[in-house]
Motif scaffolding. Structure first.
Motif, mmCIF file in Angstrom:
data_model
loop_
_atom_site.group_PDB
_atom_site.id
_atom_site.type_symbol
_atom_site.label_atom_id
_atom_site.label_comp_id
_atom_site.label_asym_id
_atom_site.label_seq_id
_atom_site.Cartn_x
_atom_site.Cartn_y
_atom_site.Cartn_z
ATOM 1 N N THR A 170 -44.774 0.346 52.199
ATOM 2 C CA THR A 170 -46.113 0.848 51.914
ATOM 3 C C THR A 170 -46.002 2.007 50.935
ATOM 4 O O THR A 170 -44.967 2.662 50.849
ATOM 5 C CB THR A 170 -46.816 1.325 53.201
ATOM 6 O OG1 THR A 170 -46.056 2.388 53.761
ATOM 7 C CG2 THR A 170 -46.960 0.198 54.196
ATOM 8 N N SER A 216 -45.747 -4.887 60.087
ATOM 9 C CA SER A 216 -47.135 -5.349 60.036
ATOM 10 C C SER A 216 -47.231 -6.816 60.427
ATOM 11 O O SER A 216 -46.228 -7.526 60.510
ATOM 12 C CB SER A 216 -47.712 -5.139 58.634
ATOM 13 O OG SER A 216 -47.051 -5.960 57.715
ATOM 14 N N ASP A 217 -48.444 -7.266 60.649
ATOM 15 C CA ASP A 217 -48.725 -8.654 60.999
ATOM 16 C C ASP A 217 -48.944 -9.450 59.726
ATOM 17 O O ASP A 217 -49.356 -8.912 58.699
ATOM 18 C CB ASP A 217 -49.975 -8.699 61.882
ATOM 19 C CG ASP A 217 -50.257 -10.084 62.429
ATOM 20 O OD1 ASP A 217 -49.345 -10.921 62.464
ATOM 21 O OD2 ASP A 217 -51.407 -10.321 62.841
ATOM 22 N N THR A 262 -54.453 -9.813 62.081
ATOM 23 C CA THR A 262 -54.928 -8.458 62.361
ATOM 24 C C THR A 262 -54.349 -7.523 61.316
ATOM 25 O O THR A 262 -53.192 -7.657 60.916
ATOM 26 C CB THR A 262 -54.496 -7.984 63.760
ATOM 27 O OG1 THR A 262 -53.076 -8.046 63.840
ATOM 28 C CG2 THR A 262 -55.112 -8.825 64.845
ATOM 29 N N GLN A 263 -55.149 -6.573 60.855
ATOM 30 C CA GLN A 263 -54.734 -5.690 59.775
ATOM 31 C C GLN A 263 -54.172 -4.382 60.309
ATOM 32 O O GLN A 263 -54.654 -3.317 59.981
ATOM 33 C CB GLN A 263 -55.916 -5.401 58.860
ATOM 34 C CG GLN A 263 -56.469 -6.615 58.197
ATOM 35 C CD GLN A 263 -57.616 -6.257 57.277
ATOM 36 O OE1 GLN A 263 -57.669 -5.181 56.726
ATOM 37 N NE2 GLN A 263 -58.544 -7.165 57.127
ATOM 38 N N TRP A 264 -53.138 -4.451 61.095
ATOM 39 C CA TRP A 264 -52.536 -3.222 61.605
ATOM 40 C C TRP A 264 -51.129 -3.103 61.054
ATOM 41 O O TRP A 264 -50.501 -4.075 60.669
ATOM 42 C CB TRP A 264 -52.515 -3.192 63.129
ATOM 43 C CG TRP A 264 -51.653 -4.239 63.747
ATOM 44 C CD1 TRP A 264 -52.030 -5.483 64.139
ATOM 45 C CD2 TRP A 264 -50.249 -4.156 63.999
ATOM 46 N NE1 TRP A 264 -50.960 -6.172 64.624
ATOM 47 C CE2 TRP A 264 -49.848 -5.379 64.556
ATOM 48 C CE3 TRP A 264 -49.302 -3.171 63.822
ATOM 49 C CZ2 TRP A 264 -48.535 -5.640 64.922
ATOM 50 C CZ3 TRP A 264 -47.992 -3.434 64.186
ATOM 51 C CH2 TRP A 264 -47.628 -4.645 64.735
ATOM 52 N N ALA A 265 -50.636 -1.889 61.013
ATOM 53 C CA ALA A 265 -49.266 -1.633 60.577
ATOM 54 C C ALA A 265 -48.758 -0.389 61.278
ATOM 55 O O ALA A 265 -49.518 0.535 61.549
ATOM 56 C CB ALA A 265 -49.199 -1.450 59.068
ATOM 57 N N VAL A 266 -47.476 -0.379 61.586
ATOM 58 C CA VAL A 266 -46.836 0.755 62.233
ATOM 59 C C VAL A 266 -45.723 1.245 61.315
ATOM 60 O O VAL A 266 -44.875 0.462 60.893
ATOM 61 C CB VAL A 266 -46.247 0.348 63.605
ATOM 62 C CG1 VAL A 266 -45.508 1.504 64.236
ATOM 63 C CG2 VAL A 266 -47.336 -0.160 64.519
ATOM 64 N N THR A 267 -45.747 2.534 60.988
ATOM 65 C CA THR A 267 -44.710 3.097 60.131
ATOM 66 C C THR A 267 -43.414 3.213 60.916
ATOM 67 O O THR A 267 -43.374 3.792 61.993
ATOM 68 C CB THR A 267 -45.139 4.476 59.604
ATOM 69 O OG1 THR A 267 -46.350 4.325 58.875
ATOM 70 C CG2 THR A 267 -44.075 5.066 58.704
#
Length: 84
Positions: free
Chosen positions: A9, A19-20, A58-63
């Motif tokens: 990112t 991310s998905d 789903t529009q999620w992301a984890v750093t």
């Protein structure tokens, strides 16, 4: 079912994120993750595109890990100092 991937990112800082991803064989979005709807203005001219997310994604992301910032290279120039 969640399909995870690692991506880079750039906002607000470069980082690796988990991310998905959209389902590749989704009949609604063909694996893109959403459906684009073009629209026009009152004259019938193209005015833009609305994007509707598909339920397969789903529009999620984890750093996971922030990436270091590399120093900017300065172009070689003239110096006032002697070469020795």
């Amino acid at each position: 079912m969640i399909r995870l991937r690692i991506k880079v990112t750039h906002c607000p800082r470069r980082a690796l994120a988990l991310s998905d991803t959209p389902r590749p064989n989704c009949p609604d979005c063909d694996g893109v993750g959403g459906i684009a709807h073009d629209y026009g203005d009152h004259n019938g001219e193209y005015a833009g595109t609305d994007w509707e997310p598909c339920p397969c994604w789903t529009q999620w992301a984890v750093t996971l890990l922030p990436l270091p910032r590399w120093p900017r290279r300065t172009p070689p120039g003239y110096s006032d100092e002697p070469p020795f």
